[in-house]
Design a protein around this motif. Structure first.
Motif, PDB file in Angstrom:
ATOM      1  N   SER A 153       0.429   0.943 -20.408  1.00  0.00           N
ATOM      2  CA  SER A 153      -0.341   2.144 -20.080  1.00  0.00           C
ATOM      3  C   SER A 153      -0.677   2.191 -18.594  1.00  0.00           C
ATOM      4  O   SER A 153      -0.607   3.256 -17.959  1.00  0.00           O
ATOM      5  N   GLU A 154      -1.012   1.030 -18.052  1.00  0.00           N
ATOM      6  CA  GLU A 154      -1.395   0.987 -16.637  1.00  0.00           C
ATOM      7  C   GLU A 154      -0.232   1.385 -15.738  1.00  0.00           C
ATOM      8  O   GLU A 154      -0.415   2.112 -14.752  1.00  0.00           O
ATOM      9  N   ARG A 155       0.969   0.891 -16.080  1.00  0.00           N
ATOM     10  CA  ARG A 155       2.132   1.213 -15.245  1.00  0.00           C
ATOM     11  C   ARG A 155       2.534   2.674 -15.418  1.00  0.00           C
ATOM     12  O   ARG A 155       2.947   3.329 -14.457  1.00  0.00           O
ATOM     13  N   ILE A 156       2.434   3.196 -16.638  1.00  0.00           N
ATOM     14  CA  ILE A 156       2.761   4.609 -16.859  1.00  0.00           C
ATOM     15  C   ILE A 156       1.806   5.484 -16.055  1.00  0.00           C
ATOM     16  O   ILE A 156       2.226   6.465 -15.422  1.00  0.00           O
ATOM     17  N   LYS A 157       0.533   5.132 -16.083  1.00  0.00           N
ATOM     18  CA  LYS A 157      -0.456   5.887 -15.299  1.00  0.00           C
ATOM     19  C   LYS A 157      -0.119   5.833 -13.812  1.00  0.00           C
ATOM     20  O   LYS A 157      -0.154   6.845 -13.107  1.00  0.00           O
ATOM     21  N   TYR A 158       0.220   4.635 -13.336  1.00  0.00           N
ATOM     22  CA  TYR A 158       0.554   4.489 -11.914  1.00  0.00           C
ATOM     23  C   TYR A 158       1.735   5.382 -11.532  1.00  0.00           C
ATOM     24  O   TYR A 158       1.705   6.074 -10.516  1.00  0.00           O
ATOM     25  N   MET A 159       2.774   5.402 -12.362  1.00  0.00           N
ATOM     26  CA  MET A 159       3.994   6.142 -12.035  1.00  0.00           C
ATOM     27  C   MET A 159       3.802   7.650 -12.149  1.00  0.00           C
ATOM     28  O   MET A 159       4.407   8.413 -11.393  1.00  0.00           O
ATOM     29  N   THR A 160       2.994   8.097 -13.092  1.00  0.00           N
ATOM     30  CA  THR A 160       2.740   9.538 -13.207  1.00  0.00           C
ATOM     31  C   THR A 160       1.773  10.015 -12.132  1.00  0.00           C
ATOM     32  O   THR A 160       1.934  11.116 -11.588  1.00  0.00           O
ATOM     33  N   ASP A 161       0.781   9.198 -11.808  1.00  0.00           N
ATOM     34  CA  ASP A 161      -0.141   9.566 -10.723  1.00  0.00           C
ATOM     35  C   ASP A 161       0.576   9.570  -9.380  1.00  0.00           C
ATOM     36  O   ASP A 161       0.356  10.452  -8.541  1.00  0.00           O
ATOM     37  N   LEU A 162       1.443   8.575  -9.172  1.00  0.00           N
ATOM     38  CA  LEU A 162       2.182   8.469  -7.914  1.00  0.00           C
ATOM     39  C   LEU A 162       2.992   9.730  -7.642  1.00  0.00           C
ATOM     40  O   LEU A 162       3.015  10.242  -6.516  1.00  0.00           O
ATOM     41  N   THR A 163       3.639  10.226  -8.680  1.00  0.00           N
ATOM     42  CA  THR A 163       4.537  11.383  -8.534  1.00  0.00           C
ATOM     43  C   THR A 163       3.858  12.713  -8.850  1.00  0.00           C
ATOM     44  O   THR A 163       4.498  13.758  -8.792  1.00  0.00           O
ATOM     45  N   LYS A 164       2.561  12.634  -9.228  1.00  0.00           N
ATOM     46  CA  LYS A 164       1.786  13.843  -9.575  1.00  0.00           C
ATOM     47  C   LYS A 164       2.473  14.635 -10.696  1.00  0.00           C
ATOM     48  O   LYS A 164       2.585  15.864 -10.639  1.00  0.00           O
TER      49      LYS A 164
END
Length: 664
Positions: A153-164
């Protein structure tokens, strides 16, 4: 030739137009074949000796700049509309079906308000909907953010937040939805999650067939392993009922999660909002737009997003059929690769554009792989050495005449393994590359096959060897860093200029080279031989594992004084991480600590980062010269059979005596 003159010559070549470059390559081909006379310069990037393995028509063929979907339509326009190009567990798609599915998705995405430069994320298994969705996004200038299905979940959040990313498409599988849900609850960007069933495209009869085939394969494997299996009708019915019960339980679990948040939507409901009588509008000039982002590990611990443009992917698709007649209309391939790795696009986009029918497999186990090969009998299949080894060991394929391109990549294929395969089956074709170079940069075509070689550079790609991290190009047979240039090189890492500049290095002649950190040589025929990695990394289950990431995360544990992670050869997984630990307090409960660390690595990185062995010791070995932790000593220690080590449990080992010191 003097160094200054070489630089000037390289600058001159760089200044040529695309048509002039192709003309020059044709000239180099004639030189290497002896059709024209002249001495070679002695540098691979200038001689390009591999061009002699290609026909003139392969070299003198431009690649238009356009979206990946437009390229697909352009290069397949001569194919019959009813040519079957996709198969998913019995559900087939003709060329015309693919175009229709993609065009409907273009309407849906336009209706959602998506525009050029937006990003849509995917956490998916290998299903046909991914192909249609991605092709549609390429047509409107939107980027597909491909996230591995096993990310936390943490990595998915990071990748979606990174790319908006406002929108996420996710496979309807419990562990995927659980992790996506964890990201959704804490996300700063996600507005909608569209959930797609693995059987979304399958009619009910094919859904049943899919379950039945999986059950039969499972029973065949058990029978082979155990030499006996209860074949009674009651046993079969019981197994089918168990599968159905598990499926029902999974659906109920996912339904409960989706009902708790209005941002969830089923794929079926999403498709029902297709605008009627809507004009299909393609975005113009999208060749250099980022088509897909795939992620690779890094020494910082955070994943880096590799930006692959439409031009990158189209040049790769262009290279696939050039010089190898296997990749053509009428042939078939098996794809077991998930959508979140760069090679997925080679296997899908490259094959589809060549007219190869691709059989998609959403999920499988290593043990099932030989049975999939036996069932589908693909002419082309892309697999790592472990999967090839399983085919050999299973020994269930009596007639392998259908195999035309068994492709090995992603890990080192040892020569003894290559010989063992070639003695039993048609030639294995090795390839080499990295995500930053659109996955593959070399390929061992049949006409240039050499034992141990990973092949020659793909058409329009240049590979050469340099002194490590310099622009001093080496000649044939000299070992150095393998570097790549050409139209398949990534645009860069997403929002990470520092990391981009560390691998995409402009040399003094103006050429940008991808420095790979991989070591190798090239011979005078243009064949590349991979000779290991310069960086601390191993490959596990087809994915890269960065040892520094394990160390950095473990070092945050208050109970650990110091640690060092090294790789170890393994009979089952080939390479595994081993974490050597010095504790602050030796009276710690080791089993509890290891359980904590297992969970820490799995949640913050992924399962591949969980060390296979933890070695507890009083001190780490240090070299006599520079007093740094001696990694070579740790790698050479016989932790499983030496009397100096004690096996506490299956994954916990203790060093009995003091650490060894390597003599200099």
């Amino acid at each position: 030739m003097e160094k200054e003159k070489i630089i000037e010559y390289k600058k001159f070549l760089l200044s040529l137009s695309e048509s002039e470059k192709r003309e020059h390559d044709l000239y180099l081909r004639d030189l290497s074949l002896g059709i024209k006379m002249g001495p070679p310069i002695g540098l691979p990037s200038l001689d390009k000796p591999w061009l002699k393995w290609y026909e003139k028509s392969h070299i003198d063929l431009p690649v238009p700049e356009m979206s990946a979907f437009e390229y697909f339509k352009t290069v397949t326009k001569e194919f019959p509309n009813d040519a079957i190009l996709l198969n998913y567990y019995g559900k087939t798609y003709k060329k015309s079906d693919i175009i229709k599915e993609v065009e409907n998705n273009i309407k849906r995405f336009r209706n959602m308000g998506l525009k050029r430069g937006d990003v849509v994320s995917f956490v998916m298994l290998d299903v046909p909907e991914v192909v249609f969705l991605w092709y549609a996004l390429t047509s409107i200038g939107v980027t597909a953010n491909m996230i591995k299905f096993d990310e936390s979940s943490e990595r998915i959040k990071y990748m979606t937040d990174l790319t908006k990313s406002k929108y996420v498409f996710a496979s309807s599988v419990p562990f995927i939805i659980n992790n996506v849900n964890g990201a959704l609850q804490n996300s700063d960007s996600i507005e909608k999650v569209v959930v797609i069933e693995l059987t979304e495209s399958l009619p009910i009869i094919l859904q049943g067939r899919m379950l039945f085939d999986q059950l039969q394969t499972s029973r065949e494997i058990k029978k082979k392993l155990q030499d006996s299996v209860n074949e009674s009708v009651n046993a079969k019915l019981k197994a089918i009922k168990q599968q159905l019960d598990e499926l029902k339980k999974s659906k109920e679990q996912i339904k409960k999660i989706m009902s708790s948040d209005k941002r969830y939507e089923t794929y079926h409901d999403w498709t029902m909002r297709t605008p009627k009588n809507c004009e299909i509008i393609y975005e113009k000039n999208v060749g250099d737009i980022t088509s897909a982002i795939v992620y690779t590990g890094g020494t910082t611990g955070q994943p880096k997003g590799v930006k692959l443009t439409n031009n990158n992917l189209n040049n790769m698709a262009h290279a696939v059929p050039q010089g190898d007649s296997t990749f053509c209309l009428g042939k078939s391939a098996l794809n077991i690769l998930p959508p979140a790795i760069a090679y997925y696009f080679n296997s899908i986009h490259g094959n589809l554009c060549s007219g190869v029918k691709v059989n998609l497999i959403s999920h499988f186990t290593v043990e099932e792989y030989p049975y999939l090969i036996k069932k589908y009998r693909p002419n082309i299949f892309m697999a790592g050495p472990i999967l090839l080894e399983n085919i050999r060991k299973a020994d269930i394929i009596s007639d392998a005449s259908f195999m035309e391109a068994a492709i090995s990549g992603g890990d080192k294929l040892y020569e003894e393994e290559e010989i063992a395969w070639n003695e039993k089956y048609p030639l294995v074709h090795q390839g080499w590359g990295m995500s930053e170079g659109t996955a593959a940069s070399t390929y061992a075509k049949t006409n240039c096959y050499k034992l141990g070689s990973v092949g020659i550079p793909l058409i329009k790609v240049t590979v050469s060897v340099f002194d490590y991290r310099t622009e001093n190009e080496l000649t044939y047979g000299q070992k150095g860093e393998l570097c790549i240039s050409g139209p398949t090189i990534m645009k860069g890492y997403f929002d990470n200029a520092t990391a981009t500049d560390s691998v995409l290095i402009k040399h003094s002649d103006g050429t940008v080279w991808l420095h790979t950190d991989d070591l190798g040589i090239m011979d005078s025929d243009g064949c590349v031989f991979h000779m290991g990695r310069a960086k601390r990394m191993l490959t596990r289950s087809g994915s890269k594992v960065w040892l520094n990431d394990i160390e950095n995360l473990a070092a945050k544990c208050e109970l650990i004084e110091k640690c060092c992670c090294v790789k170890k050869n393994d009979d089952i997984e080939r390479e595994v991480p081993v974490l050597h630990i010095v504790l602050k307090n030796p009276n710690v409960d080791l089993q509890n600590l290891v359980s904590y660390l297992d969970e820490l690595f799995n949640n913050n990185l992924n399962q591949n980062y969980v060390p296979k062995y933890y070695v507890f010791r009083d001190e780490l070995p240090y070299s006599e010269v520079n007093k740094k932790c001696d990694i070579i000593v740790l790698e050479n220690e016989d932790i499983l059979s030496s009397n100096e080590f004690e096996m506490i449990s299956t994954n916990i080992i203790k060093l009995k005596g003091k650490a060894l010191v390597r003599k200099k």
